[in-house]
Enzyme design. Sequence first.
Site, short mmCIF file in Angstrom:
data_model
loop_
_atom_site.label_atom_id
_atom_site.label_comp_id
_atom_site.label_asym_id
_atom_site.label_seq_id
_atom_site.Cartn_x
_atom_site.Cartn_y
_atom_site.Cartn_z
NE ARG A 88 7.67 -1.21 -2.88
CZ ARG A 88 8.57 -0.27 -3.18
NH1 ARG A 88 9.09 0.48 -2.23
NH2 ARG A 88 8.95 -0.06 -4.42
CB SER A 89 4.50 -2.94 4.41
OG SER A 89 4.02 -3.98 3.58
CB ALA A 90 5.77 2.62 5.55
CE LYS A 92 1.06 -5.37 5.78
NZ LYS A 92 1.85 -5.22 4.55
#
Length: 409
Positions: A88-90, A92
């Site tokens: 997921r947002s890791a 980013k």
Amino acid sequence: MDADAGRDAGGDGNGGTVVHGTVAEGFEPVREAFARNFALLGDRGAAVAVYRHGHRVVDLWGGVRHVDGAAGTSAAAPWERGTAQIVRSAAKGVAAAVILLLHQRGELDLDAPVGTYWPEYKTAGKEQTLVRDLLAHRAGVPVLDRPLTPEQALDPVLGAEAVAAQAPAWEPGTDHGYHAQTYSWLTGELVRRVTGRTIGAWIASEIAGPLGADLWVGLPGSEAGRVGRVGRLEAAPAAPGALRTRPKRSVAEAYADPESLTRRAFGAISPLPDENDPAYRAAVLPASNGIATADGLARFYASLIGDVDGGRRLFTPRTMELARTEQAAGPDRVLVVHTRFGLGHMLHGSASPLLGDGSFGHPGRGGSLGFADPESGIAFGYVTNGFRSGVTADPRAQALIRAVRTALA
């Protein structure tokens, strides 16, 4: 000492789950904490890797590849050393590193307006948005007035057009709020305009390939068999000693309000996509669908702070300092809690406790985490197939961070 030459981490995991892998001498507390995550915090399948000064000192995995892999069923394939998972947002943090590397190479100016590279972005009050504002969640476009369907979200052209047309929720550069979904198209389109390539292709050729890191934004079909199914776990009590924030309005309350920036930011794709859908995993959405092994995440962060075994350093010391220099801090308009951001990376703080004041990295909603701590030379990666509500400070990752701190002490 490299973990591959260290102590075998075998055992029953204090609760029936066998923990596989190795730890270097002195890092046994990490193995113990990892085992407790299965026994006490409900992990089903997970892995953790730690590098110190570019050498791997922890390489552990355990449980089942698929979160629904009950013992005795055909889905009960074991988690193996090469098992990857959606983080997921890791991802980013990886997307932000691409833009910082383009700046390091002289191809992009952090203080230039985004519209310099992406002319269609210069509309609806966004004309003066700087590249650094975009990276630090200060762009003011965490929501879309017309959310994209999961099918539309897979089309990078539609996503880019949507954020380019969107009026900001606040004057860009004056405040910050987590761009949960729109970060995909903000970063992805900027990279495409500068390089002519998708951000996923750039990551594959310029980061993951040279490093030998198992890390993808846009999963190739050839790697699909390595990735386990994810699913939601029951709530678990917070690990002892976890740092917490107590905002006037809780994240849960804000998320329950359909008009809040919180609900609308996470709902920029509505309904939320099926994370186990092969089409979703193959799409290029760096805000939400990055896929990695724990070692891939840790190896990536190790390369941002120094040389790494079998790879090369990516960030110069100057770029490393840019990554972790505070750009935004205070009450987050989307996450509600007090957050701190550098140029795309979350910084150590009450909302996202990392190893120390100089640490920088990014969590993934539901549990995953990658970060680097230049002062100690530590780079860390944790991935799991068990999704829990929460964007930051997952108790499983926090337990492992405390164990790393104990090992260093």
